[in-house]
Design a protein around this motif. Structure first.
Motif, PDB file in Angstrom:
ATOM      1  N   ALA A 255      12.659   6.469 -18.837  1.00  0.00           N
ATOM      2  CA  ALA A 255      14.096   6.255 -19.029  1.00  0.00           C
ATOM      3  C   ALA A 255      14.424   4.763 -19.121  1.00  0.00           C
ATOM      4  O   ALA A 255      15.369   4.365 -19.783  1.00  0.00           O
ATOM      5  CB  ALA A 255      14.882   6.910 -17.902  1.00  0.00           C
ATOM      6  N   ALA A 256      13.615   3.939 -18.463  1.00  0.00           N
ATOM      7  CA  ALA A 256      13.849   2.503 -18.477  1.00  0.00           C
ATOM      8  C   ALA A 256      13.492   1.900 -19.836  1.00  0.00           C
ATOM      9  O   ALA A 256      14.020   0.859 -20.212  1.00  0.00           O
ATOM     10  CB  ALA A 256      13.041   1.819 -17.390  1.00  0.00           C
ATOM     11  N   VAL A 257      12.591   2.550 -20.566  1.00  0.00           N
ATOM     12  CA  VAL A 257      12.172   2.063 -21.876  1.00  0.00           C
ATOM     13  C   VAL A 257      13.242   2.332 -22.927  1.00  0.00           C
ATOM     14  O   VAL A 257      13.414   1.577 -23.866  1.00  0.00           O
ATOM     15  CB  VAL A 257      10.818   2.683 -22.282  1.00  0.00           C
ATOM     16  CG1 VAL A 257      10.390   2.207 -23.653  1.00  0.00           C
ATOM     17  CG2 VAL A 257       9.758   2.357 -21.249  1.00  0.00           C
ATOM     18  N   GLU A 258      13.967   3.419 -22.754  1.00  0.00           N
ATOM     19  CA  GLU A 258      14.997   3.813 -23.718  1.00  0.00           C
ATOM     20  C   GLU A 258      16.139   2.912 -23.614  1.00  0.00           C
ATOM     21  O   GLU A 258      16.781   2.190 -23.850  1.00  0.00           O
ATOM     22  CB  GLU A 258      15.464   5.246 -23.471  1.00  0.00           C
ATOM     23  CG  GLU A 258      14.345   6.238 -23.659  1.00  0.00           C
ATOM     24  CD  GLU A 258      14.733   7.641 -23.216  1.00  0.00           C
ATOM     25  OE1 GLU A 258      15.893   7.877 -22.867  1.00  0.00           O
ATOM     26  OE2 GLU A 258      13.866   8.497 -23.220  1.00  0.00           O
TER      27      GLU A 258
ATOM     28  N   MET B 144       9.351  -0.136 -12.926  1.00  0.00           N
ATOM     29  CA  MET B 144       7.906  -0.205 -13.138  1.00  0.00           C
ATOM     30  C   MET B 144       7.210  -0.442 -11.807  1.00  0.00           C
ATOM     31  O   MET B 144       7.689  -1.210 -10.967  1.00  0.00           O
ATOM     32  CB  MET B 144       7.554  -1.329 -14.114  1.00  0.00           C
ATOM     33  CG  MET B 144       6.079  -1.378 -14.460  1.00  0.00           C
ATOM     34  SD  MET B 144       5.699  -2.510 -15.826  1.00  0.00           S
ATOM     35  CE  MET B 144       5.980  -4.092 -15.058  1.00  0.00           C
ATOM     36  N   TYR B 145       6.085   0.245 -11.627  1.00  0.00           N
ATOM     37  CA  TYR B 145       5.289   0.146 -10.412  1.00  0.00           C
ATOM     38  C   TYR B 145       3.871  -0.234 -10.811  1.00  0.00           C
ATOM     39  O   TYR B 145       3.302   0.387 -11.721  1.00  0.00           O
ATOM     40  CB  TYR B 145       5.308   1.492  -9.689  1.00  0.00           C
ATOM     41  CG  TYR B 145       4.435   1.576  -8.467  1.00  0.00           C
ATOM     42  CD1 TYR B 145       4.754   0.874  -7.308  1.00  0.00           C
ATOM     43  CD2 TYR B 145       3.298   2.379  -8.463  1.00  0.00           C
ATOM     44  CE1 TYR B 145       3.967   0.964  -6.173  1.00  0.00           C
ATOM     45  CE2 TYR B 145       2.505   2.477  -7.330  1.00  0.00           C
ATOM     46  CZ  TYR B 145       2.836   1.773  -6.190  1.00  0.00           C
ATOM     47  OH  TYR B 145       2.050   1.862  -5.070  1.00  0.00           O
ATOM     48  N   THR B 146       3.299  -1.266 -10.185  1.00  0.00           N
ATOM     49  CA  THR B 146       1.951  -1.714 -10.528  1.00  0.00           C
ATOM     50  C   THR B 146       1.108  -1.927  -9.274  1.00  0.00           C
ATOM     51  O   THR B 146       1.637  -2.196  -8.188  1.00  0.00           O
ATOM     52  CB  THR B 146       1.977  -3.035 -11.324  1.00  0.00           C
ATOM     53  OG1 THR B 146       2.425  -4.096 -10.464  1.00  0.00           O
ATOM     54  CG2 THR B 146       2.873  -2.947 -12.539  1.00  0.00           C
ATOM     55  N   TRP B 147      -0.189  -1.822  -9.462  1.00  0.00           N
ATOM     56  CA  TRP B 147      -1.160  -2.133  -8.418  1.00  0.00           C
ATOM     57  C   TRP B 147      -2.453  -2.466  -9.129  1.00  0.00           C
ATOM     58  O   TRP B 147      -2.734  -1.907 -10.206  1.00  0.00           O
ATOM     59  CB  TRP B 147      -1.311  -0.935  -7.492  1.00  0.00           C
ATOM     60  CG  TRP B 147      -1.981  -1.209  -6.170  1.00  0.00           C
ATOM     61  CD1 TRP B 147      -2.335  -2.424  -5.654  1.00  0.00           C
ATOM     62  CD2 TRP B 147      -2.369  -0.242  -5.197  1.00  0.00           C
ATOM     63  NE1 TRP B 147      -2.900  -2.280  -4.418  1.00  0.00           N
ATOM     64  CE2 TRP B 147      -2.937  -0.935  -4.112  1.00  0.00           C
ATOM     65  CE3 TRP B 147      -2.294   1.144  -5.139  1.00  0.00           C
ATOM     66  CZ2 TRP B 147      -3.431  -0.292  -2.982  1.00  0.00           C
ATOM     67  CZ3 TRP B 147      -2.776   1.779  -4.012  1.00  0.00           C
ATOM     68  CH2 TRP B 147      -3.340   1.074  -2.937  1.00  0.00           C
ATOM     69  N   SER B 148      -3.257  -3.364  -8.586  1.00  0.00           N
ATOM     70  CA  SER B 148      -4.454  -3.774  -9.309  1.00  0.00           C
ATOM     71  C   SER B 148      -5.654  -3.943  -8.399  1.00  0.00           C
ATOM     72  O   SER B 148      -5.528  -4.080  -7.183  1.00  0.00           O
ATOM     73  CB  SER B 148      -4.179  -5.060 -10.086  1.00  0.00           C
ATOM     74  OG  SER B 148      -3.697  -6.071  -9.233  1.00  0.00           O
TER      75      SER B 148
END
Length: 136
Positions: free
Chosen positions: A133-136, A112-116
């Motif tokens: 793919a990470a959710v599966e 997961m990649y985030t920025w705010s």
């Protein structure tokens, strides 16, 4: 069967509605004119997700609670799912170029990649991409 709703309308108080509308237009969002006037603007985030940007005076007609100073206090973090890491960067870079303020630096968790960023009223917006793919 679990309860499900069809749409979400996040209601946010804003100090200067025209300035806030201009900010989000510069980021690349559009407004639904059917629900936009001098008191409120309906920010279209997706087909089923909207933010109602309400002038503080109008917002106060819906609650007896005080409106927090979002420059100093966090009341909510609106998290938006992007379709790619590149789209995360694009949205946040546009927000910063339009006058938004940085909030958190980009964070790469691998899956997961985030920025705010903060909008002109100090509301917190986190944009993230999660590898399917990470959710599966």
């Amino acid at each position: 069967m679990a309860l499900q709703c069809n749409q979400i309308f996040v209601n946010l108080p804003v100090k200067d509605l025209p300035k806030t509308k201009d900010f989000f237009e510069q980021v690349g969002f559009e407004f639904n004119p059917q629900f936009t006037d001098e008191k409120a603007a309906c920010l279209v985030i997706s087909e089923h997700i909207y933010a109602m940007l309400l002038s503080e005076t109008y917002f106060k007609t819906f609650t007896k609670k005080e409106i927090p100073d979002t420059k100093e206090n966090a009341e909510v973090i609106v998290a938006l799912s992007a379709s790619s890491r590149g789209q995360v960067d694009e949205i946040v870079e546009r927000a910063l170029a339009a006058g938004g303020q940085p909030f958190n630096d980009p964070v790469d968790h691998g899956f997961m990649y985030t920025w705010s960023f903060q909008d002109p009223d100090g509301h917190l917006w986190e944009v993230f991409y999660m590898d399917p793919a990470a959710v599966e």
